[in-house]
Scaffold this active site. Structure first.
Site, short mmCIF file in Angstrom:
data_model
loop_
_atom_site.label_atom_id
_atom_site.label_comp_id
_atom_site.label_asym_id
_atom_site.label_seq_id
_atom_site.Cartn_x
_atom_site.Cartn_y
_atom_site.Cartn_z
N ASP A 43 11.51 11.79 2.45
CA ASP A 43 10.90 13.08 2.77
C ASP A 43 11.29 13.51 4.18
OD1 ASP A 43 9.78 12.80 0.34
OD2 ASP A 43 7.69 12.75 1.00
N ALA A 44 11.36 12.53 5.09
CA ALA A 44 11.67 12.86 6.48
C ALA A 44 13.09 13.42 6.58
CB ALA A 44 11.52 11.63 7.36
N ASP A 47 13.02 16.92 5.18
CA ASP A 47 12.42 17.84 6.15
C ASP A 47 13.43 18.18 7.25
OD1 ASP A 47 10.05 18.10 4.88
OD2 ASP A 47 8.96 16.64 6.11
N SER A 92 3.80 26.92 -0.69
CA SER A 92 3.92 25.65 0.01
C SER A 92 3.13 25.75 1.31
CB SER A 92 5.40 25.41 0.27
OG SER A 92 5.56 24.21 0.93
N LEU A 93 3.20 24.75 2.14
CA LEU A 93 2.50 24.79 3.43
C LEU A 93 3.48 24.59 4.56
CD1 LEU A 93 -0.53 22.46 2.56
CD2 LEU A 93 -0.63 24.93 2.96
N GLU A 126 -8.72 18.17 5.32
CA GLU A 126 -8.83 17.28 4.17
C GLU A 126 -7.50 16.57 3.94
OE1 GLU A 126 -9.20 20.98 1.89
OE2 GLU A 126 -8.04 19.97 0.32
N LYS A 128 -3.97 15.37 2.60
CA LYS A 128 -2.88 15.97 1.83
C LYS A 128 -2.41 14.91 0.86
CE LYS A 128 1.51 18.44 2.39
NZ LYS A 128 2.14 17.85 1.24
N ASP A 130 -0.33 12.97 -1.88
CA ASP A 130 1.09 12.93 -2.17
C ASP A 130 1.32 12.76 -3.67
OD1 ASP A 130 3.75 12.96 -1.72
OD2 ASP A 130 3.88 10.96 -0.81
N ARG A 149 4.31 23.53 -10.40
CA ARG A 149 4.64 24.57 -9.43
C ARG A 149 5.99 25.23 -9.73
NH1 ARG A 149 4.57 23.44 -3.06
NH2 ARG A 149 6.36 22.15 -3.55
N GLU A 185 -3.84 18.46 -7.24
CA GLU A 185 -2.75 17.49 -7.21
C GLU A 185 -2.91 16.42 -8.28
OE1 GLU A 185 -0.83 18.56 -4.83
OE2 GLU A 185 0.63 16.99 -4.38
N TYR A 250 -8.27 21.22 -5.13
CA TYR A 250 -8.45 21.63 -3.74
C TYR A 250 -8.17 23.10 -3.49
CZ TYR A 250 -3.45 20.60 -3.94
OH TYR A 250 -2.15 20.56 -4.32
N LYS A 323 -7.39 24.30 6.73
CA LYS A 323 -7.47 25.64 6.13
C LYS A 323 -8.57 26.43 6.83
CE LYS A 323 -6.30 23.62 1.66
NZ LYS A 323 -6.83 23.10 0.38
N LYS A 347 1.39 16.49 9.20
CA LYS A 347 1.98 15.36 8.49
C LYS A 347 1.87 14.06 9.29
CE LYS A 347 4.64 15.92 5.24
NZ LYS A 347 5.68 16.78 4.71
N CYS A 452 5.92 -29.15 4.11
CA CYS A 452 6.47 -28.18 3.16
C CYS A 452 5.41 -27.83 2.12
CB CYS A 452 7.70 -28.79 2.47
SG CYS A 452 8.33 -27.77 1.14
N CYS A 455 6.89 -29.23 -1.53
CA CYS A 455 7.05 -30.64 -1.89
C CYS A 455 6.21 -31.57 -1.02
CB CYS A 455 8.52 -31.05 -1.86
SG CYS A 455 9.18 -31.17 -0.19
N CYS A 476 11.73 -27.75 5.98
CA CYS A 476 11.34 -28.88 5.13
C CYS A 476 12.45 -29.91 5.23
CB CYS A 476 11.17 -28.40 3.69
SG CYS A 476 11.18 -29.72 2.48
N CYS A 482 13.60 -31.42 -2.56
CA CYS A 482 12.52 -30.42 -2.57
C CYS A 482 12.86 -29.40 -3.65
CB CYS A 482 12.40 -29.74 -1.20
SG CYS A 482 11.36 -28.26 -1.21
S1 IVH Z 1 -3.51 23.61 -0.27
C1 IVH Z 1 -1.36 27.83 -0.56
N1 IVH Z 1 -4.47 21.20 -0.08
O1 IVH Z 1 0.99 19.99 -0.56
C2 IVH Z 1 -1.27 26.39 -0.37
N2 IVH Z 1 -2.23 21.43 -0.79
O2 IVH Z 1 3.24 20.95 1.03
C3 IVH Z 1 -2.18 25.63 -1.24
N3 IVH Z 1 -1.15 19.31 -1.33
O3 IVH Z 1 1.95 22.61 -2.69
C4 IVH Z 1 -2.06 24.20 -1.02
N4 IVH Z 1 -2.84 18.02 -0.90
O4 IVH Z 1 1.11 20.36 -3.72
C5 IVH Z 1 -3.38 21.93 -0.37
N5 IVH Z 1 -5.49 19.12 0.09
C6 IVH Z 1 -4.41 19.87 -0.20
C7 IVH Z 1 -3.21 19.29 -0.65
C8 IVH Z 1 -2.14 20.11 -0.92
C9 IVH Z 1 -1.59 18.06 -1.31
C10 IVH Z 1 0.24 19.67 -1.70
C11 IVH Z 1 0.35 20.83 -2.64
C12 IVH Z 1 1.14 21.85 -1.87
C13 IVH Z 1 1.90 20.98 -0.93
C14 IVH Z 1 2.40 21.72 0.27
#
Ligand code: IVH
Length: 831
Positions: A43-44, A47, A92-93, A126, A128, A130, A149, A185, A250, A323, A347, A452, A455, A476, A482
Site C-alpha cells: 500500500d505504501a 501511495d 475515497s478519502l 474511528e 479505518k 482494512d 465500490r 467495510e 460506518y 469526520k 494512516k 538442546c 535432543c 547443540c 540430534c
Molecule cells: S468513511 C466518503 N469510514 O477507506 C467516504 N471509510 O480510503 C466514506 N474505510 O472507501 C468513507 N474504514 O472503504 C470511512 N471508518 C471508516 C472506514 C472507511 C475503512 C475505507 C472505505 C473507504 C476507504 C477510503
C-alpha cells in the site's frame, strides 16, 4: 520508486511522459488489487506512486490527463459481475500521515465553514478498517441490492454474496424508509483468516507430492483484506457463504430519510437497525473505538490510543478516519474530485505495527544453532500477516552480550512484551522496539536454554575464530545424532542448490525421517517401493482428513487410489534416480559442512577431481594442521594476509626483547581496527602477543594445509571446518554410504592450463572495480590459464590488475614494486 526525473528540473515533455507512465502503472496496480485481489506492491508503494502523480500534476496543471488516477477511485468493475450504478458516488478519502496534516485538515474545515479559531467544531474519530467497502441498498427496510465500490460510480452486483453474511441484516430493525443505503467495510478477522488459509492449504494438499510446497502456499491469501475481497467477489455465492466474512457499518449513500443530524447519531441508529458499528465496545474493551472530539489534540490522542490497541483488535485497521460530526456542516463542505472535504484518513505507518510476543520458541538448525523465534499475535505489516519474527540469537534476546555489555540493536525481549515490528520491502520482519511501559508486571527475562530442546544434549557457545570472542550463537553439541540437525541436514541435502530432488519438499523429508526411511542422505537412494507406499498413503490420508474436517463433511475420507499412489512413488524414485550423478560442487555443498557454502564448494571442486581426492587433500591437510595460535591469528577478521605475513616475520631479536610491548610501541604498522582487535585478545600493550607470535611461528602449518586454503581459496576457518568434519567418523561414513549407494559426481573443471599461457604460475591480484567481468569470472579465467589468484599484494605478487576505485592494494603494489596493469591490458595479455 519512480524518481526518474527530479520534480524541480522536470521539463513539460518529461512530465507528460511520466504522467502517462504513472497513469498506466497505477491503473495496472488498481486492477491487480481490485479485480484480482492479488496486489504486487505494498500500500505504501502504491501511495507513493499516487503522490508522485499528484505532485507532478500540481506543478503542471495543464498536463493533467483526462484519465488521471487522481480523479479515479478503485478500478472499473469486473465483467464477472453485473453492474450497479451508485445513486450517490462511493468516494475515497484523502490521507494524512503526520500530526501536522491533521491540524491542517481542521484549519481547512474551519476556513471553509467560516469558523473562528475558538468556535466549536466536533469531529468524530474511528478506526479505518482494512477491508473492502460495500454499499447495501434497503427499500422499505428490505435489502434489495449490494454493490462493491468499483470505480466509485459503478460497482459490481454482489447482492447474492452479501446476503450470506451474518452481519448484514436482510431487513432493518425498527426503520423502514423508502430508500436507505448503508455503507461499510467487509473484512475478516485474523483468526478466521488463519483458519481459512489452513483450510485452503489442506484442500490444495490432495495429491500434492508432485507439487512444490511453494505452489500450494500460493493458493492461500496474503492477508485478511485480500481474503475478504476474494471471498466476497465469488461468482458462486455458496463459496462466499463458506467464508467467515464480517461487516462494519460506518456511512451511508442515498437516503430518503436520515435517523439523526450528526455522524454519531446516525451511526448509533445504524447500530439500532442491526449493524455492527465501532460505536460500541468490542472484544472486551470497555469503551467504544468511535469518539466525538472537539480539539486536534484530542483527535491525535485518540489516534494514539487506537494505534496502541491495534494489535488486540483481532482485525486489521490501517489508520483512523476523522469526520466532521455535524451533517449540515458536511453538506456545506461537500466534495473535491474523489474525496469529501469533511473527512480525512490518518494512516498508520505502512511498514510498522505494534503487537505482542506470545511465546519464544527455540528451533534447532542444521548446524545445531539454537535459533530463537518470537511467536506474535498476528499483525499485518506492509500487506503481509506476520506471526513470527526471528530474535537472531541469545544476546539479541537478552539485549546484552556474554560479558553483560549492552549490544547495539539489542532489546531484552520478554514473553508478554509489546513490540514494534517493521517489515520494509521484502526484508524479513524485525523487532525494532520494545514498548517497555507496556511490559506486564512480573515478566521475567527469557531464560535461554543451555541444552538442546530437541535432543537434550548440552548446547554451548564457542569462541568465534573470526572475532576471537565468545560466539553469540549457542549450538547443540550432538551433531547428526540430534534429530533436528539430521532432519535439517537432509532438507539441505535435497534442496535446490544441492541435490535438487524434485517433489521432495521439507515436510515430506521430515515424514520420511520420522518413518525411519531416510535417516541420512544415502538412505534416500536406497528407499524401497513398499515402505514408501506406507508413508505416501499416510500422507494422503492425513491431507484428505484435514480437508474433510475443514469442509465439515460427515462421511469418512475416501482411501487414496492405489494407482495414484503407485504413480507418486514412481515419480519420486525417478526423481531421486535422476540425481544419482551430480556435479562435485553440488555434492560438496550438499554435505552441509559449516563454512562451506556454494562459492567454497565450487572453489574446492575446481581443485579436486572427485570426492575421494577431496578427502585425500583434507587428510593431508589435517596432518599438517597449524597450532592453535597460528590458526587464531590468521583467522581474525581484521588481520589480512599481508599483516599476518608481517607478524610472522617479526625479528627473533624483538621476540626475545623482554622490554618490547608490540601494541604499545606501534612498530607493527597496524591499522587502528587491527590494534583494537589484538588489544581485546592479547591485552592493552600486547603482553600476550609476543608469546602467541612465538608459538604461532612454531606451529605454522604444513604445505598440504596451505595448499588446501590457497588452492581451495577458502581461508583458515573453512579449512579447519573441513578437517573437523572429516575427522568425525559418522560424517566420513555418511559420505562413503553415498558412494556405496551408487552416487557419483561429475567435474567439468577446466583442462590443465596450456603450456603457452602467458600467466602460468604467476601470482595475480585483482583490485578495484572490474568492468568487463565479475571478480569470480576473472578469477576463474586466470586460474584456467594457470595463474594463482591472491587476495593480497606482497613482494611475491607478479601482477596487479587494477580497476577504478582501487585503494590500498595499489599502494602495496607500489611499495613492493609490483607491476600494475588495467583490465583492458590484462584482457589483451591473456588474449
Ligand atoms: S468513511 C466518503 N469510514 O477507506 C467516504 N471509510 O480510503 C466514506 N474505510 O472507501 C468513507 N474504514 O472503504 C470511512 N471508518 C471508516 C472506514 C472507511 C475503512 C475505507 C472505505 C473507504 C476507504 C477510503
Amino acid at each position: 520508486m519512480s524518481d526518474l526525473f527530479d520534480l524541480d528540473t522536470m521539463t513539460p515533455a518529461e512530465a507528460a511522459a511520466e504522467l502517462e507512465r504513472l497513469s498506466l502503472e497505477i491503473a495496472e496496480h488498481n486492477r491487480r488489487y481490485h479485480e484480482d485481489d492479488a496486489p504486487t506492491v505494498t500500500d505504501a508503494e502504491f501511495d507513493a506512486l499516487r503522490r508522485r502523480n499528484e505532485a507532478i500534476e500540481a506543478r503542471f496543471p495543464d498536463l493533467v490527463r483526462a484519465d488521471t488516477p487522481s480523479r479515479k477511485v478503485g478500478s472499473a468493475p469486473s465483467a464477472k459481475f453485473a453492474k450497479i450504478r451508485h445513486a450517490v458516488p462511493m468516494l475515497s478519502l484523502d490521507n494524512a500521515f503526520a500530526d501536522e496534516d491533521v491540524a491542517d485538515f481542521a484549519r481547512r474545515v474551519r476556513r471553509f465553514l467560516g469558523l473562528s479559531e475558538d468556535a466549536k467544531l466536533a469531529i468524530t474519530a474511528e478506526p479505518k478498517i482494512d477491508g473492502l467497502s460495500l454499499s447495501l441498498r434497503y427499500e422499505k427496510g428490505r435489502l434489495v441490492s449490494a454493490a462493491t465500490r468499483g470505480d466509485g460510480q459503478v460497482g459490481e452486483d454482489v447482492t447474492a454474496n452479501a446476503r450470506t453474511l451474518d452481519d448484514i441484516p436482510g431487513e432493518l430493525t425498527g426503520f423502514s424508509p423508502e430508500i436507505f443505503e448503508v455503507r461499510g467495510e467487509v473484512y475478516m478477522t485474523h483468526a478466521d483468516f488463519a483458519a481459512l488459509n489452513a483450510r485452503l492449504l489442506a484442500e490444495a494438499g490432495e495429491g500434492a507430492e508432485g507439487e512444490g510446497e511453494g505452489a500450494r502456499k500460493a493458493r492461500q491469501f496474503a492477508n485478511p483484506r485480500n481474503a475478504a475481497a476474494g471471498s466476497l467477489r465469488q461468482k458462486d455465492a455458496t463459496v462466499t457463504k463458506s467464508r467467515p466474512l464480517r461487516f462494519f457499518a460506518y456511512a451511508w449513500g442515498q437516503t430518503s430519510e436520515l435517523p439523526g443530524e450528526t455522524q454519531s447519531e446516525v451511526v448509533a441508529a445504524l447500530q439500532a437497525m442491526g449493524f455492527q458499528t465501532n460505536a460500541v465496545p468490542q472484544n472486551g474493551r470497555t469503551e467504544p473505538l468511535m469518539r466525538r472530539l472537539e480539539t486536534v489534540d484530542g483527535l491525535i490522542e485518540h489516534y494514539r490510543r487506537i494505534e496502541a490497541e491495534r494489535a488486540s483488535l483481532g482485525y486489521d485497521i490501517d489508520g483512523v478516519v476523522y469526520k466532521v460530526d455535524d451533517l449540515e456542516q458536511q453538506r456545506e463542505l461537500g466534495f473535491v474530485s474523489r474525496a469529501p472535504r469533511w473527512a480525512i484518513a490518518h494512516k498508520f505507518s505502512a511498514e510498522q505495527a505494534t503487537t505482542v510476543v506470545e511465546e519464544i520458541v527455540i528451533n534447532v538448525g542444521r548446524t545445531g544453532k539454537l535459533a530463537p523465534l518470537a511467536k506474535l499475535r498476528p499483525v499485518t505489516v506492509g500487506g503481509v500477516v506476520v506471526s513470527n519474527v526471528t530474535l537472531h540469537n541469545e544476546d539479541y534476546v537478552a539485549g546484552r552480550d556474554a560479558d553483560g555489555q549492552p549490544i547495539r540493536g539489542g532489546r531484552d525481549i520478554r514473553i508478554g512484551d509489546t513490540v514494534v515490528i517493521q517489515r520494509a520491502g521484502d526484508v524479513i520482519p524485525q523487532v525494532v522496539d520494545v514498548v517497555i511501559e507496556k511490559r506486564p508486571d512480573g515478566a521475567e527475562p527469557f531464560l535461554y536454554p543451555d541444552h538442546c530442546p530437541i535432543c537434550g544434549s548440552k548446547a554451548e557457545r564457542e569462541i568465534n575464530p573470526r572475532t576471537g570472542r565468545l560466539d553469540s550463537v549457542r549450538r547443540c553439541t550432538a551433531a547428526m545424532t540430534c534429530p533436528a540437525q539430521a532432519k535439517e541436514g537432509l532438507k539441505h541435502f535435497v534442496s535446490r542448490n544441492a541435490f535438487d530432488i524434485e517433489g521432495l519438499g521439507g515436510t515430506f523429508v521430515e515424514e520420511l525421517f520420522d518413518a525411519g526411511l531416510a535417516r541420512q542422505p544415502a538412505d534416500l537412494f536406497r528407499m524401497e517401493f513398499d515402505r514408501l507406499r506406507d508413508v505416501i498413503e499416510a500422507r494422503r490420508r492425513a491431507l484428505s482428513e484435514a480437508r474433510r474436517q475443514a469442509e465439515g463433511k460427515a462421511e469418512p475420507a475416501k482411501p487414496a487410489k492405489r494407482n495414484e499412489t503407485t504413480k507418486a512413488i514412481d515419480n519420486l524414485l525417478g526423481a531421486i534416480e535422476a540425481r544419482k550423478t551430480v556435479s562435485l560442487d553440488r555434492f560438496i555443498f550438499a554435505l552441509g559442512i559449516p563454512e562451506i557454502g556454494e562459492a567454497s564448494a565450487k572453489a574446492l571442486a575446481r581443485h579436486f577431481d572427485d570426492v575421494r581426492a577431496l578427502i585425500g587433500g583434507v587428510d593431508a591437510a589435517e596432518r599438517g594442521r597449524p597450532g592453535e595460535d597460528w590458526a587464531e591469528l590468521s583467522s581474525l577478521n581484521t588481520i589480512g594476509g599481508v599483516t599476518f605475513e608481517r607478524l610472522m616475520t617479526v625479528d627473533e631479536a624483538k621476540l626475545n626483547d623482554t622490554e618490547w610491548k608490540p601494541l604499545r610501541d606501534g612498530e607493527l604498522g597496524l591499522k587502528a581496527n587491527q590494534r583494537v582487535a589484538l588489544r581485546e585478545r592479547y591485552g592493552e600493550e600486547g603482553e600476550g602477543l609476543v608469546e602467541a607470535l612465538r608459538r604461532a611461528k612454531a606451529g605454522a602449518p604444513g604445505d598440504a594445509f596451505l595448499r588446501l586454503t590457497r588452492d581451495g581459496d577458502i581461508g583458515t576457518v573453512a579449512t579447519l571446518s573441513l578437517i573437523h568434519f572429516f575427522a568425525e567418523a559418522h560424517n566420513r561414513e555418511a559420505v562413503e554410504a553415498l558412494l556405496d549407494a551408487g552416487v557419483s559426481t561429475t567435474n567439468e573443471r577446466a583442462a590443465p592450463p596450456p603450456a603457452s599461457s602467458p600467466v602460468r604460475d604467476k601470482i595475480v591480484v585483482f583490485t578495484g572495480t572490474l568492468e568487463k567481468m565479475t571478480r569470480g569470472e576473472a578469477k576463474e579465467r586466470a586460474e584456467a590459464l594457470g595463474a594463482k589468484v591472491s587476495g593480497s599484494v606482497s613482494k611475491k605478487t607478479d601482477l596487479v590488475v587494477a580497476g577504478p576505485g582501487a585503494g590500498s592494494k595499489l599502494v602495496d603494489a607500489q611499495k613492493h614494486g609490483v607491476k600494475v596493469i588495467s583490465e583492458d591490458e590484462w584482457l589483451a595479455m591473456i588474449g
